[in-house]
Design a protein around this motif. Structure first.
Motif, PDB file in Angstrom:
ATOM      1  N   ARG A  30       0.822  -1.218   0.000  1.00 13.99           N
ATOM      2  CA  ARG A  30       0.000   0.000   0.000  1.00 13.99           C
ATOM      3  C   ARG A  30       0.852   1.263   0.000  1.00 13.99           C
ATOM      4  NH1 ARG A  30      -3.908  -0.844   5.068  1.00 13.99           N
ATOM      5  NH2 ARG A  30      -4.063   1.407   4.733  1.00 13.99           N
ATOM      6  N   ILE A  31       2.173   1.104   0.012  1.00 16.86           N
ATOM      7  CA  ILE A  31       3.081   2.251   0.079  1.00 16.86           C
ATOM      8  C   ILE A  31       4.115   2.130  -1.028  1.00 16.86           C
ATOM      9  CG2 ILE A  31       4.828   3.430   1.478  1.00 16.86           C
ATOM     10  CD1 ILE A  31       3.388   2.476   3.968  1.00 16.86           C
ATOM     11  N   GLY A  32       4.234   3.160  -1.863  1.00 13.58           N
ATOM     12  CA  GLY A  32       5.271   3.161  -2.887  1.00 13.58           C
ATOM     13  C   GLY A  32       6.636   3.406  -2.255  1.00 13.58           C
ATOM     14  N   TYR A  33       7.673   2.835  -2.876  1.00 16.04           N
ATOM     15  CA  TYR A  33       9.016   2.942  -2.303  1.00 16.04           C
ATOM     16  C   TYR A  33      10.024   3.054  -3.426  1.00 16.04           C
ATOM     17  CZ  TYR A  33      12.995   1.844   0.784  1.00 16.04           C
ATOM     18  OH  TYR A  33      14.174   1.890   1.492  1.00 16.04           O
ATOM     19  N   ALA A  34      10.790   4.147  -3.445  1.00 19.48           N
ATOM     20  CA  ALA A  34      11.812   4.357  -4.471  1.00 19.48           C
ATOM     21  C   ALA A  34      13.131   4.651  -3.781  1.00 19.48           C
ATOM     22  CB  ALA A  34      11.421   5.525  -5.379  1.00 19.48           C
ATOM     23  N   ILE A  35      14.201   4.021  -4.280  1.00 13.33           N
ATOM     24  CA  ILE A  35      15.501   4.133  -3.628  1.00 13.33           C
ATOM     25  C   ILE A  35      16.561   4.570  -4.634  1.00 13.33           C
ATOM     26  CG2 ILE A  35      14.970   2.399  -1.887  1.00 13.33           C
ATOM     27  CD1 ILE A  35      16.576   0.362  -3.529  1.00 13.33           C
ATOM     28  N   GLN A  36      17.764   4.838  -4.122  1.00  8.51           N
ATOM     29  CA  GLN A  36      18.893   5.199  -4.958  1.00  8.51           C
ATOM     30  C   GLN A  36      19.217   4.030  -5.897  1.00  8.51           C
ATOM     31  OE1 GLN A  36      23.494   6.087  -4.010  1.00  8.51           O
ATOM     32  NE2 GLN A  36      22.052   7.425  -2.935  1.00  8.51           N
ATOM     33  N   SER A  37      19.620   4.374  -7.122  1.00  8.56           N
ATOM     34  CA  SER A  37      19.944   3.378  -8.160  1.00  8.56           C
ATOM     35  C   SER A  37      18.736   2.543  -8.569  1.00  8.56           C
ATOM     36  CB  SER A  37      21.083   2.457  -7.700  1.00  8.56           C
ATOM     37  OG  SER A  37      22.233   3.222  -7.418  1.00  8.56           O
ATOM     38  N   LEU A  77       7.412   6.702  -0.413  1.00  5.50           N
ATOM     39  CA  LEU A  77       8.635   6.929   0.350  1.00  5.50           C
ATOM     40  C   LEU A  77       9.815   6.905  -0.622  1.00  5.50           C
ATOM     41  CD1 LEU A  77       8.016   4.525   3.383  1.00  5.50           C
ATOM     42  CD2 LEU A  77       7.276   6.908   3.108  1.00  5.50           C
ATOM     43  N   MET A  78      10.715   7.914  -0.517  1.00  2.00           N
ATOM     44  CA  MET A  78      11.828   8.034  -1.454  1.00  2.00           C
ATOM     45  C   MET A  78      13.117   8.246  -0.664  1.00  2.00           C
ATOM     46  SD  MET A  78       9.989  10.342  -4.432  1.00  2.00           S
ATOM     47  CE  MET A  78      10.913   9.574  -5.775  1.00  2.00           C
ATOM     48  N   ASP A  79      14.030   7.273  -0.742  1.00  2.00           N
ATOM     49  CA  ASP A  79      15.261   7.309   0.037  1.00  2.00           C
ATOM     50  C   ASP A  79      16.440   7.675  -0.871  1.00  2.00           C
ATOM     51  OD1 ASP A  79      17.159   7.086   1.981  1.00  2.00           O
ATOM     52  OD2 ASP A  79      16.794   4.980   2.444  1.00  2.00           O
ATOM     53  N   GLU A  80      16.809   8.954  -0.899  1.00  2.47           N
ATOM     54  CA  GLU A  80      17.873   9.481  -1.747  1.00  2.47           C
ATOM     55  C   GLU A  80      17.788   8.921  -3.173  1.00  2.47           C
ATOM     56  OE1 GLU A  80      21.497  10.764  -0.282  1.00  2.47           O
ATOM     57  OE2 GLU A  80      21.222   9.989   1.738  1.00  2.47           O
ATOM     58  N   PHE A 102      10.569  12.190   1.582  1.00  4.35           N
ATOM     59  CA  PHE A 102      11.767  12.150   0.739  1.00  4.35           C
ATOM     60  C   PHE A 102      12.994  12.382   1.616  1.00  4.35           C
ATOM     61  CE2 PHE A 102      14.921  13.700  -2.192  1.00  4.35           C
ATOM     62  CZ  PHE A 102      14.575  13.269  -3.462  1.00  4.35           C
ATOM     63  N   VAL A 103      13.971  11.479   1.566  1.00  3.79           N
ATOM     64  CA  VAL A 103      15.199  11.611   2.352  1.00  3.79           C
ATOM     65  C   VAL A 103      16.328  12.099   1.450  1.00  3.79           C
ATOM     66  CG1 VAL A 103      17.036  10.303   3.494  1.00  3.79           C
ATOM     67  CG2 VAL A 103      14.665   9.933   4.147  1.00  3.79           C
ATOM     68  N   THR A 104      17.071  13.101   1.912  1.00  3.15           N
ATOM     69  CA  THR A 104      18.241  13.575   1.184  1.00  3.15           C
ATOM     70  C   THR A 104      19.252  14.147   2.175  1.00  3.15           C
ATOM     71  OG1 THR A 104      19.039  15.035  -0.590  1.00  3.15           O
ATOM     72  CG2 THR A 104      17.277  15.887   0.801  1.00  3.15           C
ATOM     73  N   HIS A 105      20.516  14.196   1.752  1.00  5.60           N
ATOM     74  CA  HIS A 105      21.533  14.901   2.537  1.00  5.60           C
ATOM     75  C   HIS A 105      21.824  16.258   1.918  1.00  5.60           C
ATOM     76  CE1 HIS A 105      23.827  13.051  -0.746  1.00  5.60           C
ATOM     77  NE2 HIS A 105      24.656  14.063  -0.599  1.00  5.60           N
TER      78      HIS A 105
END
Length: 427
Positions: free
Chosen positions: A102-109, A184-187, A217-220
């Motif tokens: 039920r939750i979209g999830y996108a990550i680095q690469s 949810l988007m992790d860098e 959205f997570v970023t540094h």
């Protein structure tokens, strides 16, 4: 032609947005994560409410717990304390596999499965939740079109056949495929080159304007946080919230020295990330196409009153800047004539992106493009510099107003000390 095409696509986007699930609220209550053998928690009692349809960015130093906090929302990391509510429903004790569907999830690469085609990657979650094949096929095409990739060209390819930017677009399409209210988007854009990263950020802004999902959205990268976030959560160690506010508020009124360290120097220039290209004047500029004859191109340049003209390719995408001297030396062919267009911006790009592109191309202007890269118009240096001057003037006036408030407060304090609490002068 370009305007008609763009209008048609905007109409399609509106139809997609109308039929899509919009965002849901996210509430974190005393959310905590302790790892065995560690005396301090990795995440310590985080309380936060994220509004439905809001894009919230977690930014903070490496190791502060921002990715851990993100992953607890879909329980890729199980919390050791606290509650998680999505759309008012407590999901802390729900089956984590069902929750993640039920939750979209996108990550680095991108995280795409290399042995699956683009279509199979995007279809993964809809297939798991039992969508019929015809609906899945239609959804795959819809998602590819939404992220700016031609379904006919890309759905049969494998991830290794895509560029880094294309892989990230497919990753976002896969995350949105089952129409989740939360993404949810992790860098997700951390592994691509700066120009591609800018375009992916613009694409996310456009998608969010159309779909109104709730995005965490997570970023540094603080500049990325300013560009993307409706609100930014600046996190200290153990995900303690130093400030949770709009980008404007954080830039103009950082809560403390820790937050000021993230803002850094040049706050006025950073505010260029808050204004979009669509908010300023986009002007037309003389264009020709690679199908036009050389004499026609020369005649149009001569009658345009400009020193150069923009050459578009067969898909009406910006290709080269041509000057009079280039045409004189062309000798019947444009193959080696002119200067390649190094960068373009979309209407969702920030003025900072546009300014960098103008300086990179060294032509005094940057071409603005639509979803398929087709030419829309240009933004020139004069427009951008006027916007910079306006922001600097706003900062100057705000600083003066703040100084006057401080002086008034000091005067009131002095008056109070001289008169005393009863209003009578002290002996």
């Amino acid at each position: 032609m370009a305007e008609t095409t763009e209008a048609g696509r905007d109409g399609h986007a509106a139809a997609v947005a109308h039929t899509s699930t919009t965002g849901a609220t996210i509430e974190l209550e005393h959310l905590t994560k302790r790892y065995p053998g560690s005396s301090d928690p990795a995440v310590d009692s985080v309380n936060m409410e994220i509004k439905a349809g809001e894009l919230v960015v977690f930014v903070g130093p490496s190791g502060c717990g921002k990715s851990t906090t993100l992953k607890m929302i879909n329980r890729l990391i199980e919390p050791t304390g606290g509650r998680i509510r999505i759309g008012g429903e407590d999901v802390t004790d729900m089956d984590p596999v069902k929750l993640r569907r039920r939750i979209g999830y996108a990550i680095q690469s991108s995280g795409l499965f290399p042995h699956m085609t683009v279509a199979q990657n995007i279809a993964l979650v809809p297939k798991m939740v039992g969508w019929p094949k015809s609906r899945i096929r239609a959804r795959v095409e819809e998602m590819l079109d939404l992220v700016g990739l031609d379904p006919g060209e890309f759905q049969g390819r494998y991830p290794r056949q895509l560029s880094g930017g294309q892989q990230q677009r497919v990753g976002v399409a896969r995350a949105l495929a089952a129409d989740p209210p939360v993404l949810l988007m992790d860098e997700p854009f951390g592994a691509v080159d700066p120009i591609t990263r800018d375009h992916l950020q613009d694409e996310l802004i456009r998608l969010q304007r159309e779909l109104h999902k709730t995005i965490v959205f997570v970023t540094h990268d603080f500049d990325e946080a300013i560009k993307l976030g409706d609100r930014i959560a600046v996190l200290r160690e153990r995900s303690h919230i130093a400030q949770f506010d709009t980008p404007e508020a954080i830039l103009t009124n950082p809560a403390d020295d820790f937050v000021s360290g993230f803002v850094g120097a040049g706050a006025a220039l950073k505010r260029l990330n808050l204004t979009r290209v669509r908010d300023v004047e986009i002007t037309d500029y003389p264009t020709v196409t690679v199908n036009d004859r050389l004499q026609e191109i020369f005649n149009k340049l001569r009658s345009s009153g400009t020193n150069e003209i923009l050459l578009l390719d067969k898909r009406r995408r910006p290709y080269k800047w041509l000057r009079r001297g280039d045409l004189m030396r062309a000798k019947g062919s444009l193959a080696r004539a002119g200067t390649l267009v190094h960068d373009t911006v979309t209407r969702d790009a920030t003025l900072r992106d546009a300014l960098e592109a103008v300086l990179t191309d060294n032509t005094g202007r940057v071409a603005v493009t639509g979803r398929r890269g087709e030419y829309i118009g240009v933004v020139d240096m004069e427009t951008l510099m006027n916007s910079v001057h306006e922001l600097l003037e706003e900062d100057r006036l705000e600083a003066m107003e703040h100084q006057h408030e401080l002086e008034d407060a000091r005067a009131q304090q002095t008056h109070f000390e001289q008169e005393g609490p009863g209003g009578e002068a002290k002996a």
